[in-house]
Structure formats: structure tokens, C-alpha cells
Design a protein around this motif. Sequence first.
Motif, PDB file in Angstrom:
ATOM      1  N   TYR A 534      40.128  45.905  53.893  1.00  0.00           N
ATOM      2  CA  TYR A 534      40.753  44.680  54.392  1.00  0.00           C
ATOM      3  C   TYR A 534      41.188  43.875  53.171  1.00  0.00           C
ATOM      4  N   ILE A 535      42.465  43.953  52.835  1.00  0.00           N
ATOM      5  CA  ILE A 535      42.968  43.500  51.541  1.00  0.00           C
ATOM      6  C   ILE A 535      42.856  41.986  51.356  1.00  0.00           C
ATOM      7  N   ARG A 536      42.937  41.225  52.429  1.00  0.00           N
ATOM      8  CA  ARG A 536      42.852  39.768  52.316  1.00  0.00           C
ATOM      9  C   ARG A 536      41.582  39.320  51.601  1.00  0.00           C
ATOM     10  N   ASP A 537      40.494  40.056  51.775  1.00  0.00           N
ATOM     11  CA  ASP A 537      39.215  39.651  51.197  1.00  0.00           C
ATOM     12  C   ASP A 537      39.028  40.124  49.760  1.00  0.00           C
ATOM     13  N   PHE A 538      39.954  40.959  49.261  1.00  0.00           N
ATOM     14  CA  PHE A 538      39.898  41.358  47.855  1.00  0.00           C
ATOM     15  C   PHE A 538      40.215  40.155  46.969  1.00  0.00           C
TER      16      PHE A 538
END
Length: 542
Positions: A534-538
Amino acid sequence: MKHRLITLSLALLLILSGCGAKPAQQETVGNTPSADRIVRIAESGAPVIDPAVGSDSASVEVFVNIYDTLVFPTSSGEPAPSVAESWETSPDGLTWTFHIREGVKFHSGNPLKASDVAYSLHRLIDIGEGYAYLFSNRIASAEAIDDQTLVITLNNTYGPFLSTLCRVYILEEAVVEANLAEGPYGEHGDYGKNYLLTHDAGSGPYMTQEVAIQESYKATRFDDYWNGFGENAPEGFEIINQAEAATIRSMMSNRQIDISDSWQTEASITALDAIDGIDVNTYMTGHLMYMMLNTQSAPTDDIHFRKALSYCLDYETIQTIFPGSQVPNGPISSVLAGWNADLPEVKQDLDKAREELAQSKYADDLDSHPVTLYWVTDVPDEEKLALLLKQNAAEIGITVEVKSVPWASFVDLVATVEDTPNITIVHVDPYYDEAGSVLESKYHSSSTGTWEQAEWLCSDEIDAAIEDAIATTDYAARMEKYGEIQKELVDLAPSIFLYDAAAKRAYQDYLVWPAAEAHKNGEPFTATAGYDLYIRDFQYVS
């Protein structure tokens, strides 16, 4: 005798792995991210970005980032609110009322409404692909009472219903309906399937920028995302259809890829880990690797023949091929709720293998019944598994003919029982954090003809047991029923349970990857496929 078998197996492993080669020289890269701050991910296949069609790993990685869902999976297994702020259910468990969050925008800028959720669910069921099996014949109706209220009525009780809603990706009805082509869905034409090959209609944190069919997918940040972004969150992400070891190593060395695919060989992962600035995330994924045995085709239609194959395999060598993985005891990963811990671990037993083979109807005519085994070329380590079974089976008189096939051809191959080989190798991810997810997608008759079930089990008894377990709303009772089904499947031997997989992905250390941090710290992380990326949380290291 046992010592000789282990020696032979290890010799085979050395040959296949190229262990005699000189160690690679350590390479050096800086730890500065690319200027555009795009997270580039390698996969062993290109995504299908229509959420009513795709279900493989690359596709799911796109879905979770460009579409919102009513709920969001968590490490506890208890879904968290997402587009649905809250919900309640009727005493009989059949009617669910969801209260839709205000202020959620689609990528078009239009507000997300309850009617869009209802439309997305109906579209998924009507198309009948991807995750439709989770909801087909279970949903009586989905109706928007007003813009912020959705009522879903079930035909029957559905124990994991709330958890499965992380697979209903919400599309904007107006966008899809404005882009219809001719098709088989009545007034809906093709339901936007052609348009959604290269576009999205979502509200997620990222939105589609460019699609090169069978090659790559690019997405850019949606700045109006309702849940916002951290200060150092990625500007976008890209999925690249590339898994060839030398290419992955070169691209990661040059920072052209930030995260490797999860199917690199152990030798390749070790080489990547030796490069300055690259770390390896090793984590249990909830998926198993299976050899699927076609139960409708001779000679694997015979239960004793199937059990002979299961007993003859050298599981100890598999653990050396895939370090960090666990020996399974059945069809379900140990990290999923409902796993039956009481089943014995699988292990090689050549005496039992010969006993089972002697009871097979093919025992006196083995030469006339060679076994065909196909492995997927996108995952090179599968060849080692194929050749290992070939060697082990030969010791009890079974001939295994090994062939390879690319992933796209594999999917087509297993679509009909007549074309499905005796044995195929595949892994299956959980679509929600319960054993029922894998039991249904792997062994219920509704999944035959898909890449997830080349066993063609077609058992009325197993179907009924799975349906009963999933209909059970009492959690403890549902878990117990899952356990009983696992026992029955072990007895039927439709699959060889190879290993409980530990995924290994190399990644650039300028990325703070939540899943990797959780595993480093011994903390739980959801095993639901796709949500580990889930890229948003990277975050990028400041």
C-alpha cells in the motif's frame, strides 16, 4: 538408503542453483531516491487493472492503491473503517447498513456516493470474474438509501462478509457508463471492460497515468485523496513486468527498481542483499505453494497414486531451496485464522509411497501412464521443484515429464480439464485473513477452470462443507469447521503442499516500507494480498 537420497537431492540442488559459481563481487549504490520519487516495483507478470477482472498479485497491488473500499484490512484481522465510517447489522446477520464517509472524491473530482458502491458490487457480480466468487449467490441486493447510506442484504448468513469487503473496489458509475462499448451485459454493453484496460475510475490515493499492456503500469499521486499523505510519501508508483535475475540485479543496482519481485532465487536475493543500500524484507505471506494434481485425469485421478506422489517428495530439500519458509501440514498457511495446527507436518516416506502406489489401479501399468508436470517460467525456482519431484518419483517407478510454460499461457492451459496437465505448480494468496478464503478459492467447484484450482476437485461434500463454514457467523465455530475441512482435504490429497511461503523482496533502503519495518520489529502485519504494498503509507528517508 536415506543418506543416499539426501545426498542425491542435495547434488541436484547444487547443480540447479549454480552453487559452484564464484561469489559475486559486492556492488555499491548510493542511498538517494530517484528525483521523481516514484516507487518502482518488479513483478513476474503485468497487472490487469479492472477490479472486476484481475486477481493475481500484480493486479491486486494496483487495486489497493487506485481504488478505495468500504473497509481496510488490519493485522488483527478486524477490518477498519475506510470509505464506510461505520456500519451495523440486523440481528439475523442478513442486512448490513453502511454509512459512507463524506468528502471522498473520485479522480474525476466528483463525490463518491453510496450508489457508486452498489454499482461496483453489482458490476463485479454481473461480470463474474476476479473476486466475484466471494459475493455471487450471496448478495440479495445492494441499494443506496441516500448518498451516504448503503444497505446490503444477504441471501444467507456469511461469516467473513465484513472482511471480504476489502475486495469490493469502488468505481465511479458515471465514468464507467460514459465509456461503454458493445458487449454481453445488456444495457451496460461491455461494462467498461475495454476502457478499464488502460484507465481507472477510482478514488484511491493514486491514479492511473500510463498502461503498457503486458509490460508496465504507472500511477501518479491523487492530491485530493480524502485521507491525505505523509510529508515524504511517494509521488507515484510503477509496476514493471520483469523478473529475470540478471536484469533485476542491474536495475536495482542502478536504482531503476526500488522493490524486487518476490520470486527471485535464493542466490539472487543473496546477491542483491550484498549490494550497499539494498535490504531484504522476509515475511510470511499467508500463501502456500502447491503442486496441483488434476483429479479428473489419469493417472492422478487415482487417490492412491496422488498419495504416493505426496509421500515420495523430499520436503527437506525444499526447505534448502526456500530458506525461511515453513514445512506445511495441510492446505492452509499457519498465519491465517482457522489454520489447523493439529495436522502432522508433511514429510517424505518412500515406504508409504510404495504402499499407496501398490493400491493404485495404475500400479501394474506405470509405463503407460507418465505424469505431465508444468512449471511457470516466470518463477525460475519452480523448475527446481519440478525436477526434484521427477527425481523422487522415479525412485518409486513413476515417470514425470517436465515442461515449462509462461504465466499467461498457464492461465489459458488450466481453463479446461482436458488441457490441464497432471501436475501444475502455483501459489495462492489469501484474499482475506481467514482460512475460508483459500479453502473457497482453491477447492470449491466454483473456482475450477481458474489458475487457482487446477485440481478440478469437484467434490459436492467439500463444496457443502466450505459453504457451511463460511455461512457460520459464530467465529469459534467457523474456525473449527475450517479445521475439519483441512483434515478432509489432506485425506483426499488433491494437492501436494510444498511449503508455507516466506516471501523475500529486495528493496532500496531509502524507502521506509511499513511491512518491512513491522517484520523487523516482530510486529504483525496483514497477510491480505496486495496490502503489504500500500504505497500511500511508504515514506522516503528524510
